[in-house]
Design a protein around this motif. Structure first.
Motif, PDB file in Angstrom:
ATOM      1  N   ASN A 246       0.829  -1.200   0.000  1.00  0.00           N
ATOM      2  CA  ASN A 246       0.000   0.000   0.000  1.00  0.00           C
ATOM      3  C   ASN A 246       0.865   1.252   0.000  1.00  0.00           C
ATOM      4  O   ASN A 246       2.064   1.205   0.288  1.00  0.00           O
ATOM      5  CB  ASN A 246      -0.914   0.021   1.223  1.00  0.00           C
ATOM      6  CG  ASN A 246      -1.965  -1.070   1.183  1.00  0.00           C
ATOM      7  OD1 ASN A 246      -2.517  -1.367   0.125  1.00  0.00           O
ATOM      8  ND2 ASN A 246      -2.222  -1.688   2.335  1.00  0.00           N
ATOM      9  N   GLN A 275      -3.541   1.508  -8.558  1.00  0.00           N
ATOM     10  CA  GLN A 275      -4.204   1.153  -7.304  1.00  0.00           C
ATOM     11  C   GLN A 275      -5.720   1.175  -7.488  1.00  0.00           C
ATOM     12  O   GLN A 275      -6.250   1.964  -8.273  1.00  0.00           O
ATOM     13  CB  GLN A 275      -3.795   2.122  -6.180  1.00  0.00           C
ATOM     14  CG  GLN A 275      -2.422   1.856  -5.594  1.00  0.00           C
ATOM     15  CD  GLN A 275      -1.277   2.392  -6.455  1.00  0.00           C
ATOM     16  OE1 GLN A 275      -1.509   3.083  -7.451  1.00  0.00           O
ATOM     17  NE2 GLN A 275      -0.042   2.085  -6.082  1.00  0.00           N
ATOM     18  N   ASN A 368       5.468  -1.869   1.529  1.00  0.00           N
ATOM     19  CA  ASN A 368       4.738  -0.601   1.565  1.00  0.00           C
ATOM     20  C   ASN A 368       5.618   0.568   1.146  1.00  0.00           C
ATOM     21  O   ASN A 368       6.841   0.524   1.255  1.00  0.00           O
ATOM     22  CB  ASN A 368       4.178  -0.350   2.968  1.00  0.00           C
ATOM     23  CG  ASN A 368       3.076  -1.321   3.323  1.00  0.00           C
ATOM     24  OD1 ASN A 368       2.280  -1.712   2.472  1.00  0.00           O
ATOM     25  ND2 ASN A 368       3.027  -1.739   4.585  1.00  0.00           N
TER      26      ASN A 368
END
Length: 468
Positions: A246, A275, A368
Motif C-alpha cells: 500500500n 491502485q 509498503n
C-alpha cells in the motif's frame, strides 16, 4: 503626536513554524498571526508555553491564513485573556473553526494518554489549559473580510487583504499605520503560493510599501516543473503497485490533501493509476474537501475546467475510486488491507493524527511505500524519516523502518526562490525587507539574492524588535 511604531518577531524567526509578530504603536497592540510551533510534543510544549506579552493587552489579531502554524495558538490566547477581534479573509473564517476544533481534540486525546502514563508512574494528572469553550470564543471573534477591501481595524490602522494563492483564504496583509500626519505602510506576505499549484490563483502583487515581512521557506531553491513532479509521483505510485503493498501519504488536511486528490484524479482518467482504492482517512480533510467542493467556482478556472472535461463537477466526482472514512473503526479496518490502496491521512508532518496508527501497522513492512508531498520541519517525525532514520518510536512502540520512502518537493504550495524574488522586486518605494518563516540556510541564500537586486533586506531574529 509622532508615530512611534515597533514590530517584534515572536515566532517563525529563523525557523518555519510558529508565525507571530507583535505590532505596537501609540499604546496599541496588534498580533499578525498567532501560530503554533510544530515539531515537538504538543502537550508538553503547550503547557510550557508563555506568551511574551499579556494576552488581555492585545487589541486585535490579523490572520494571514488558517494553517495551524499561523493560527494554532489562538485558542490559548483566548484562554489566557484575549478579548479582541480576529480579522481574516472569508475563506479563512470558513476553515478556521474546523482546524481549531481538530487541534483541540488532538490536544485532549494526547493529554489523556499522557495522564494515563503519569498515573502508572504515580505522578499527578495534568489539567487541560484550554477548553472547547475557548475554541468557540475564537470562532465568535472572527471578522471575515473580502479581498481588496479597506477596513479600519482600530483607530489609526487600516487593513487590506490580497489573495496570496497558497490555500483557500490565504492572504497577503497590507496595513497603513497612522498618527496625525505620520504614516507607515507595512506588508506581511503570509505564505506566498506556488503559481504551479492547482486550484489556487497566482499570488497578488503589491505596488509599494515601507516595510515588508516576507516568507522564505524555499528561499534557497526553486521547485522542479510540475510535469516532472507528476511523473515522479506517478513513478512512485507505480513502484508501490509493483511491490504489492500500500501507499501512505501524510498530507495536511487543508490544501495539500485536496491538491493530491486532484492529481490522483488526473492519473486515474489518464489510465495511469494502478491502485484500486484511494482513501481520505482524515475527518478534517473530508470536511475541508466538502468546503472546497462547495466553493469550486472561486478557484482557478483553468483547473476547474478539467473537471468538466471528464464529466465531473468537484473533487469527489473527479476521482470515482475515492473512499471517505466515516469513523475510527473504518480507519482501523484499513490496516487489514494488504495491497492496492493509497491512504492519505494527517498529520502532514507526522506529529500526530491517524497517520501514526497506519505507520505502527505498516512502516516495518518492506512492501509498503511512504510518499512525502509536503515540507517537513526540523524535529518532526516526517523530517526524521526523510533524513534516513531506520528506527523510530511511534505511539510508544519502537519500530524498524523498512517501507520505501519517496520525497516529492514539487507539490509545494509555497513560492520557490525565483517567484519570491519576482514578487519582492515588484514592490516599489524602496522598502526595508525582513525575512521570516524560513530555516537559516534558505534565508541566507534569499538574502544574498535580494541584496544583489539592490533590495534592503535583513533576517528577522527571534524576539528582535525593530522601529518602523
Amino acid at each position: 503626536m509622532p508615530l512611534d511604531a515597533r514590530l517584534t518577531f515572536l515566532g517563525a524567526a529563523r525557523q518555519v513554524t510558529g508565525s507571530c509578530y507583535l505590532l505596537q504603536w501609540n499604546g496599541r497592540n496588534v498580533l499578525l498571526d498567532c501560530g503554533m510551533q510544530q515539531g515537538g510534543d504538543q502537550v508538553t510544549d503547550l503547557h510550557k508555553f508563555r506568551f511574551q506579552f499579556r494576552p488581555k493587552d492585545i487589541d486585535a489579531v490579523i490572520l494571514s491564513h488558517a494553517h495551524i502554524d499561523h493560527s494554532g495558538l489562538l485558542t490559548l490566547l483566548v484562554a489566557r485573556g484575549f478579548r479582541g477581534r480576529i480579522f481574516c479573509s472569508e475563506g479563512t473564517a470558513s476553515l478556521l473553526p474546523i482546524l481549531l476544533k481538530d487541534a483541540f481534540s488532538l490536544y485532549i486525546k494526547d493529554l489523556e494518554w499522557q495522564n494515563r502514563q503519569r498515573a502508572r508512574l504515580g505522578k499527578p494528572e495534568q489539567d487541560p489549559i484550554m477548553s472547547l469553550k475557548d475554541v468557540m470564543a475564537v470562532t465568535d471573534s472572527l471578522e471575515p473580510l473580502p479581498y481588496q477591501q479597506d477596513t479600519d481595524v482600530l483607530e489609526g490602522l487600516t487593513l487590506r487583504l490580497h489573495d496570496a494563492g497558497h490555500i483557500l483564504g490565504s492572504a497577503i496583509v497590507e496595513l497603513w499605520i497612522k498618527a496625525h500626519k505620520a504614516m507607515r505602510h507595512l506588508v506581511f506576505s503570509g505564505d506566498l503560493g506556488n503559481p504551479a499549484t492547482v486550484l489556487m490563483h497566482d499570488p497578488s502583487l503589491i505596488e509599494s510599501a515601507d516595510v515588508v515581512l516576507m516568507e522564505s521557506t524555499y528561499g534557497d531553491r526553486d521547485h522542479q516543473c510540475l510535469d516532472n513532479t507528476l511523473e515522479e509521483f506517478a513513478s512512485a505510485l507505480d513502484a508501490a503497485h509493483k511491490a504489492g503493498g500500500n501507499v501512505f501519504i501524510p498530507a495536511f488536511a487543508l490544501g495539500r490533501s485536496q491538491e493530491i486528490l486532484y492529481y490522483l484524479g488526473l492519473l486515474y482518467h489518464q489510465g495511469r493509476l494502478k491502485q484500486r482504492m484511494v482513501v481520505l482517512d482524515s475527518p478534517m480533510a473530508i470536511e475541508i474537501t466538502q468546503i472546497y467542493d462547495k466553493l469550486i467556482k472561486e478557484f482557478d478556472h483553468k483547473d476547474t475546467q478539467v473537471f468538466a472535461r471528464y464529466g465531473a463537477k468537484d473533487l469527489k466526482s473527479f476521482l470515482p475510486i475515492l473512499h471517505l472514512t466515516k469513523d475510527v473503526e473504518e480507519s482501523m479496518a484499513l490496516n487489514r488491507i494488504n495491497q492496492g490502496a493509497i491512504i492519505i491521512a494527517g498529520s502532514g508532518m507526522c506529529n500526530g493524527g491517524r497517520i501514526l496508527h497506519h505507520f505502527k501497522h505498516n512502516l516495518w513492512k518492506n512492501v509498503n511505500h511512504l510518499i512525502f508531498v509536503g515540507f517537513q520541519a526540523k524535529g518532526t517525525l516526517g523530517r526524521r524519516l526523510i533524513d534516513g532514520e531506520t528506527r523510530v518510536k511511534i505511539l510508544g512502540q519502537p519500530l524498524v523502518v523498512r517501507a520505501a520512502i519517496h520525497t516529492i518537493g514539487g507539490f509545494s504550495a509555497h513560492a520557490g526562490q525565483s517567484q519570491l524574488l519576482a514578487w519582492a522586486k515588484h514592490i516599489g518605494g524602496k522598502p526595508q525587507f525582513y525575512l521570516v518563516h524560513g530555516e537559516p540556510q534558505a534565508q541566507d541564500a534569499l538574502q544574498a539574492k535580494l541584496t544583489a537586486l539592490g533590495i534592503n533586506v535583513s533576517i528577522a531574529e527571534p524576539a528582535q524588535s525593530v522601529a518602523l
